[in-house]
Design a protein around this motif. Structure first.
Motif, PDB file in Angstrom:
ATOM      1  N   LEU A 176       0.925  -1.253   0.160  1.00  0.00           N
ATOM      2  CA  LEU A 176       0.099   0.076   0.116  1.00  0.00           C
ATOM      3  C   LEU A 176       0.927   1.218  -0.038  1.00  0.00           C
ATOM      4  CD1 LEU A 176      -2.871  -1.130   2.431  1.00  0.00           C
ATOM      5  CD2 LEU A 176      -3.093  -0.514  -0.034  1.00  0.00           C
ATOM      6  N   LEU A 177       2.090   1.249   0.285  1.00  0.00           N
ATOM      7  CA  LEU A 177       3.005   2.388   0.366  1.00  0.00           C
ATOM      8  C   LEU A 177       3.008   2.965  -1.407  1.00  0.00           C
ATOM      9  CD1 LEU A 177       5.985   1.189   2.562  1.00  0.00           C
ATOM     10  CD2 LEU A 177       4.308   2.988   2.879  1.00  0.00           C
ATOM     11  N   CYS A 178       3.113   1.910  -2.066  1.00  0.00           N
ATOM     12  CA  CYS A 178       3.121   2.449  -3.449  1.00  0.00           C
ATOM     13  C   CYS A 178       1.958   2.160  -4.421  1.00  0.00           C
ATOM     14  CB  CYS A 178       4.347   1.867  -4.419  1.00  0.00           C
ATOM     15  SG  CYS A 178       5.804   2.099  -3.431  1.00  0.00           S
ATOM     16  N   ASN A 179       0.965   1.631  -3.664  1.00  0.00           N
ATOM     17  CA  ASN A 179      -0.315   1.236  -4.660  1.00  0.00           C
ATOM     18  C   ASN A 179      -1.533   1.710  -3.927  1.00  0.00           C
ATOM     19  OD1 ASN A 179       1.217  -0.448  -6.802  1.00  0.00           O
ATOM     20  ND2 ASN A 179       1.860  -1.122  -4.876  1.00  0.00           N
ATOM     21  N   THR A 180      -2.597   1.744  -4.679  1.00  0.00           N
ATOM     22  CA  THR A 180      -3.981   1.818  -4.122  1.00  0.00           C
ATOM     23  C   THR A 180      -4.962   1.216  -4.855  1.00  0.00           C
ATOM     24  OG1 THR A 180      -3.438   4.333  -3.345  1.00  0.00           O
ATOM     25  CG2 THR A 180      -5.898   3.690  -3.562  1.00  0.00           C
ATOM     26  N   PRO A 181      -5.370   0.035  -4.161  1.00  0.00           N
ATOM     27  CA  PRO A 181      -6.403  -0.787  -4.812  1.00  0.00           C
ATOM     28  C   PRO A 181      -7.954  -0.367  -5.063  1.00  0.00           C
ATOM     29  CG  PRO A 181      -6.217  -1.429  -2.703  1.00  0.00           C
ATOM     30  CD  PRO A 181      -5.280  -0.173  -2.848  1.00  0.00           C
ATOM     31  N   ASP A 182      -8.697  -0.642  -5.655  1.00  0.00           N
ATOM     32  CA  ASP A 182     -10.132  -0.263  -6.043  1.00  0.00           C
ATOM     33  C   ASP A 182     -10.652  -1.153  -4.763  1.00  0.00           C
ATOM     34  OD1 ASP A 182      -9.966   1.282  -8.336  1.00  0.00           O
ATOM     35  OD2 ASP A 182      -9.487  -0.360  -9.096  1.00  0.00           O
ATOM     36  N   VAL A 183     -10.312  -2.382  -4.425  1.00  0.00           N
ATOM     37  CA  VAL A 183     -11.002  -3.120  -3.395  1.00  0.00           C
ATOM     38  C   VAL A 183      -9.627  -3.865  -2.796  1.00  0.00           C
ATOM     39  CG1 VAL A 183     -12.641  -5.184  -3.310  1.00  0.00           C
ATOM     40  CG2 VAL A 183     -12.775  -3.663  -5.084  1.00  0.00           C
ATOM     41  N   ILE A 184     -10.299  -4.185  -1.459  1.00  0.00           N
ATOM     42  CA  ILE A 184      -9.322  -5.022  -0.530  1.00  0.00           C
ATOM     43  C   ILE A 184     -10.208  -6.425  -0.086  1.00  0.00           C
ATOM     44  CG2 ILE A 184      -7.944  -5.418   1.376  1.00  0.00           C
ATOM     45  CD1 ILE A 184      -7.173  -2.170   1.367  1.00  0.00           C
ATOM     46  N   VAL A 185      -9.819  -7.504  -0.262  1.00  0.00           N
ATOM     47  CA  VAL A 185     -10.181  -8.584   0.204  1.00  0.00           C
ATOM     48  C   VAL A 185      -9.516  -8.984   1.464  1.00  0.00           C
ATOM     49  CG1 VAL A 185     -11.081 -11.095  -0.220  1.00  0.00           C
ATOM     50  CG2 VAL A 185     -11.294  -9.419  -1.812  1.00  0.00           C
ATOM     51  N   LEU A 186     -10.118  -9.034   2.452  1.00  0.00           N
ATOM     52  CA  LEU A 186      -9.249  -9.040   3.589  1.00  0.00           C
ATOM     53  C   LEU A 186      -9.887 -10.171   4.694  1.00  0.00           C
ATOM     54  CD1 LEU A 186      -6.973  -7.799   5.635  1.00  0.00           C
ATOM     55  CD2 LEU A 186      -9.014  -6.377   6.423  1.00  0.00           C
ATOM     56  N   GLU A 187      -8.873 -11.117   4.931  1.00  0.00           N
ATOM     57  CA  GLU A 187      -9.116 -12.227   5.960  1.00  0.00           C
ATOM     58  C   GLU A 187      -8.955 -11.471   7.389  1.00  0.00           C
ATOM     59  OE1 GLU A 187      -9.509 -14.833   8.665  1.00  0.00           O
ATOM     60  OE2 GLU A 187      -9.506 -15.564   6.683  1.00  0.00           O
ATOM     61  N   ARG A 188      -9.865 -11.993   8.304  1.00  0.00           N
ATOM     62  CA  ARG A 188     -10.071 -11.387   9.375  1.00  0.00           C
ATOM     63  C   ARG A 188      -9.046 -11.908  10.598  1.00  0.00           C
ATOM     64  NH1 ARG A 188     -13.632 -10.262  13.653  1.00  0.00           N
ATOM     65  NH2 ARG A 188     -12.379  -9.752  15.294  1.00  0.00           N
ATOM     66  N   VAL A 230     -12.176   3.069  -1.670  1.00  0.00           N
ATOM     67  CA  VAL A 230     -11.671   1.916  -1.551  1.00  0.00           C
ATOM     68  C   VAL A 230     -12.654   0.849  -0.785  1.00  0.00           C
ATOM     69  CG1 VAL A 230      -9.715   0.290  -0.780  1.00  0.00           C
ATOM     70  CG2 VAL A 230      -9.203   2.541  -1.778  1.00  0.00           C
ATOM     71  N   ALA A 231     -13.204  -0.138  -1.829  1.00  0.00           N
ATOM     72  CA  ALA A 231     -14.120  -0.986  -0.994  1.00  0.00           C
ATOM     73  C   ALA A 231     -13.308  -2.172  -0.335  1.00  0.00           C
ATOM     74  CB  ALA A 231     -14.907  -1.976  -2.187  1.00  0.00           C
ATOM     75  N   ILE A 232     -13.948  -2.634   0.770  1.00  0.00           N
ATOM     76  CA  ILE A 232     -13.504  -3.439   1.684  1.00  0.00           C
ATOM     77  C   ILE A 232     -14.530  -4.591   1.844  1.00  0.00           C
ATOM     78  CG2 ILE A 232     -12.444  -4.084   4.086  1.00  0.00           C
ATOM     79  CD1 ILE A 232     -10.748  -1.665   2.973  1.00  0.00           C
ATOM     80  N   ILE A 233     -13.689  -5.919   1.680  1.00  0.00           N
ATOM     81  CA  ILE A 233     -14.547  -7.003   1.599  1.00  0.00           C
ATOM     82  C   ILE A 233     -13.861  -8.103   2.686  1.00  0.00           C
ATOM     83  CG2 ILE A 233     -15.710  -9.194   0.259  1.00  0.00           C
ATOM     84  CD1 ILE A 233     -15.501  -7.506  -2.052  1.00  0.00           C
ATOM     85  N   GLY A 284     -16.480   0.621   8.359  1.00  0.00           N
ATOM     86  CA  GLY A 284     -16.377   0.935   6.885  1.00  0.00           C
ATOM     87  C   GLY A 284     -16.244  -0.190   5.862  1.00  0.00           C
ATOM     88  N   VAL A 285     -16.353  -1.481   6.395  1.00  0.00           N
ATOM     89  CA  VAL A 285     -16.566  -2.555   5.742  1.00  0.00           C
ATOM     90  C   VAL A 285     -17.818  -2.616   4.861  1.00  0.00           C
ATOM     91  CG1 VAL A 285     -16.654  -5.198   5.716  1.00  0.00           C
ATOM     92  CG2 VAL A 285     -15.150  -3.968   7.194  1.00  0.00           C
ATOM     93  N   ASP A 286     -17.730  -2.879   3.485  1.00  0.00           N
ATOM     94  CA  ASP A 286     -18.604  -2.800   2.749  1.00  0.00           C
ATOM     95  C   ASP A 286     -19.284  -4.320   2.315  1.00  0.00           C
ATOM     96  OD1 ASP A 286     -18.327  -0.156   1.052  1.00  0.00           O
ATOM     97  OD2 ASP A 286     -16.336  -0.875   1.213  1.00  0.00           O
ATOM     98  N   SER A 287     -18.738  -5.390   2.607  1.00  0.00           N
ATOM     99  CA  SER A 287     -19.218  -6.548   2.513  1.00  0.00           C
ATOM    100  C   SER A 287     -18.448  -7.573   3.446  1.00  0.00           C
ATOM    101  CB  SER A 287     -19.148  -7.329   1.111  1.00  0.00           C
ATOM    102  OG  SER A 287     -19.939  -8.415   0.831  1.00  0.00           O
TER     103      SER A 287
END
Length: 108
Positions: free
Chosen positions: A43-55, A75-78, A96-99
């Motif tokens: 993330l220091l050099c990139n910005t995604p449209d979506v993050i799919v994140l393990e809890r 940025v959507a968070i799933i 702020g999680v979207d899904s």
């Protein structure tokens, strides 16, 4: 027009690779990392449209990590995790999680 980019933060290599594979079939540029530390570096050099994140990652709690990072509002968070209790989903939505997907998730 730029395509959709997704950062997959998942410490299970097989699942991470499967998510990336299915996203790529849809023409999505997906990058996978296995830890919060590597996600921070990416993330220091990139910005995604979506993050799919393990809890529950090996190096920390994905929801707690969300509190520490500064992402643009678009940025959507799933969250994709085994923790499916309503109270945990509500906690995620308040951050702020979207899904919120409960594993196992049918990727097809």
């Amino acid at each position: 027009m730029k395509g959709i980019s997704v950062l997959v933060v998942e410490d299970c290599i097989d699942l991470r690779d499967e998510i990336i594979f299915h996203l790529s079939l849809k023409g999505v540029l997906a990058v996978g990392v296995g830890s919060i530390e590597l996600a921070n570096k990416w993330l220091l050099c990139n910005t995604p449209d979506v993050i799919v994140l393990e809890r529950n990652l090996n190096d920390g709690d994905g929801l707690e990590w969300l509190k520490t990072i500064n992402l643009p509002d678009d940025v959507a968070i799933i969250i994709a995790t085994e923790i499916g209790e309503v109270i945990e989903r509500v906690r995620g939505f308040k951050l702020g999680v979207d899904s919120y997907l409960v594993k196992p998730v049918a990727l097809e």
